[in-house]
Design an enzyme around this catalytic site. Structure first.
Site, PDB file in Angstrom:
ATOM      1  N   CYS A   1     -14.593   1.476 -14.397  1.00  0.00           N
ATOM      2  CA  CYS A   1     -15.000   2.882 -14.217  1.00  0.00           C
ATOM      3  C   CYS A   1     -13.763   3.762 -14.401  1.00  0.00           C
ATOM      4  CB  CYS A   1     -15.618   3.072 -12.838  1.00  0.00           C
ATOM      5  SG  CYS A   1     -16.534   4.614 -12.717  1.00  0.00           S
TER       6      CYS A   1
ATOM      7  N   GLU B   1       0.820  -1.216   0.000  1.00  0.00           N
ATOM      8  CA  GLU B   1       0.000   0.000   0.000  1.00  0.00           C
ATOM      9  C   GLU B   1       0.851   1.262   0.000  1.00  0.00           C
ATOM     10  OE1 GLU B   1      -3.080   0.570  -0.560  1.00  0.00           O
ATOM     11  OE2 GLU B   1      -3.595  -1.549  -0.730  1.00  0.00           O
TER      12      GLU B   1
ATOM     13  N   CYS C   1     -20.709  -2.801 -16.482  1.00  0.00           N
ATOM     14  CA  CYS C   1     -20.528  -2.466 -15.063  1.00  0.00           C
ATOM     15  C   CYS C   1     -21.592  -3.138 -14.188  1.00  0.00           C
ATOM     16  CB  CYS C   1     -20.588  -0.956 -14.877  1.00  0.00           C
ATOM     17  SG  CYS C   1     -20.440  -0.472 -13.151  1.00  0.00           S
TER      18      CYS C   1
ATOM     19  N   THR D   1       2.119   5.616  -7.217  1.00  0.00           N
ATOM     20  CA  THR D   1       2.921   4.790  -8.133  1.00  0.00           C
ATOM     21  C   THR D   1       2.032   3.731  -8.769  1.00  0.00           C
ATOM     22  OG1 THR D   1       4.786   5.127  -6.638  1.00  0.00           O
ATOM     23  CG2 THR D   1       5.052   3.451  -8.308  1.00  0.00           C
TER      24      THR D   1
HETATM   25 FE1  SF4 Z   1     -18.738   3.888 -13.468  1.00  0.00          FE
HETATM   26 FE2  SF4 Z   1     -20.356   1.810 -13.565  1.00  0.00          FE
HETATM   27 FE3  SF4 Z   1     -21.352   4.229 -13.170  1.00  0.00          FE
HETATM   28 FE4  SF4 Z   1     -20.410   3.562 -15.537  1.00  0.00          FE
HETATM   29  S1  SF4 Z   1     -22.150   2.667 -14.540  1.00  0.00           S
HETATM   30  S2  SF4 Z   1     -20.002   5.451 -14.455  1.00  0.00           S
HETATM   31  S3  SF4 Z   1     -18.695   2.241 -14.987  1.00  0.00           S
HETATM   32  S4  SF4 Z   1     -19.984   3.126 -11.807  1.00  0.00           S
END
Ligand code: SF4
Length: 359
Positions: free
Chosen positions: A192, A33, A202, A39
């Site tokens: 995301c 961590e 998603c 990095t």
């Molecule tokens: Fe992010 Fe999922 Fe929302 Fe799309 S649907 S903005 S990938 S959280």
């Protein structure tokens, strides 16, 4: 929050091969961590195993010289992280049992550990029900709640931490907080993404407010831009008759404290050669002649965009040579072999490489 779709996505798509996820002791998670702060994973992978071979546990780290730790860290940058890691190891090793602490307050009290890192260590290594908020989850949560404020604003941080808590709260889910937090990080990192989030795959799309309102490209709202400052510096590659180079060690309070560097100064309006010659005399007591400009290196430190002129010099007299700089930093002549192992700041390493290759 129903985390089942998230965990199903994670089981199939998560990065289960990362070494700090395969063997999750608090010490190993802690090292990973700290390395991962500022990095990329790809870079950390190169350093993590090597660091753990050199310091396999808290005791080994605590018993090592700071210079040895900094040498292992060299190239990862942000050396304060390494010094604080070392300082925290010494604190832990000095306690009865020398075990890594497992309460949030104790972990948070260690040098270099903030709320995110304490939560990450204890949720990843001990499956404690603690929230996490780092770059990937911050972007993900900001979109989930359609946060229309820069994420660094105090109000925004409060709402983001509340969102993080809602995922791992015992009231909303009985699933493993380690699995939930790891899945959230991977989802932020892999799906995301900063640009072009892949909302169609998603698992949280149903509960995403930014997706519902068509705001995924506008959120997160960028933080106000940092004002950069240009700065000119000069460094001296000075060899003596034995082909040793002159190095200075930075002291606490200076950039790169604990690391070594070639004599180096900021140029404040005069000719770089003249200012460097004067700086060398005042700092090391050495009289030098600046012979040629060997290279120009451009790099950044915090808000500074630095143009570093690297000069070669000839030693004229060491009659008034000092052992320490005026700020108390050691001055040393270093031979070729030691130059390979001594911890140098990143531009210092570039200059050492120039010398090694005879450039
Ligand atoms: Fe992010 Fe999922 Fe929302 Fe799309 S649907 S903005 S990938 S959280």
């Amino acid at each position: 929050m129903n985390v089942s779709p998230l965990l199903a996505w994670f089981a199939e798509n998560g990065r289960h091969d990362l070494p700090w996820r395969i063997d999750r002791t608090p010490y190993k998670v802690w090292v990973s961590e700290i390395m991962l702060q500022q990095t990329q994973v790809k870079t950390v992978l190169e350093y993590y195993s090597r660091f753990l071979s050199a310091f396999p546990n808290v005791q080994a780290l605590a018993e090592s010289e700071e210079e040895t730790v900094l040498r292992q860290w060299e190239g990862l940058g942000y050396y304060r992280r390494a010094r604080q890691l070392h300082a925290a190891a010494k604190i832990i090793a000095g306690r009865p049992g020398a075990e890594f602490p497992e309460t949030f307050a104790e972990v948070l009290a260690l040098p270099g550990i903030g709320r995110y890192t304490a939560g990450a260590i204890l949720s990843f290594a001990c499956d404690q029900r603690l929230p996490i908020l780092e770059a990937n989850t911050q972007r993900l949560y900001a979109r989930l709640i359609a946060l229309e404020l820069p994420v660094t604003a105090a109000d925004a941080q409060k709402r983001l931490w509340e969102t993080a808590e809602s995922f791992v709260s015992a009231e909303t889910s009985s699933e493993s907080p380690c699995a939930i937090n790891t899945a959230l990080m991977d989802l932020g990192n892999l799906v995301c993404t900063p640009q072009n989030p892949q909302c169609d795959v998603c698992p949280l799309r149903e509960s995403c407010e930014a997706f519902r309102r068509g705001l995924t490209e506008k959120i997160p709202v960028p933080a106000p831009k940092m004002a950069y400052e240009a700065r000119t510096e000069a460094a001296l590659l000075l060899e003596n008759a034995r082909s040793e180079v002159c190095l200075l060690r930075y002291v606490p309070g200076e950039w790169w404290a604990g690391l070594w560097d070639f004599p180096r100064t900021q140029i404040t309006g005069g000719a770089p050669r003249d200012e460097l010659q004067k700086f060398t005399r005042e700092t090391t007591g050495l009289e030098v002649e600046i012979t040629e400009e060997a290279a120009k290196i451009r790099h950044s430190v915090t808000k500074y965009r630095i143009l570093l002129h690297v000069f070669r010099g000839r030693l004229v007299s060491s009659a008034n040579a000092r052992k320490e700089t005026p700020s108390g930093g050691e001055i040393r002549w270093v031979g070729e072999k030691e130059l390979e192992t001594i911890p140098l700041c990143s531009t210092g390493r570039k200059i050492a490489e120039m010398k090694r290759k005879g450039e």
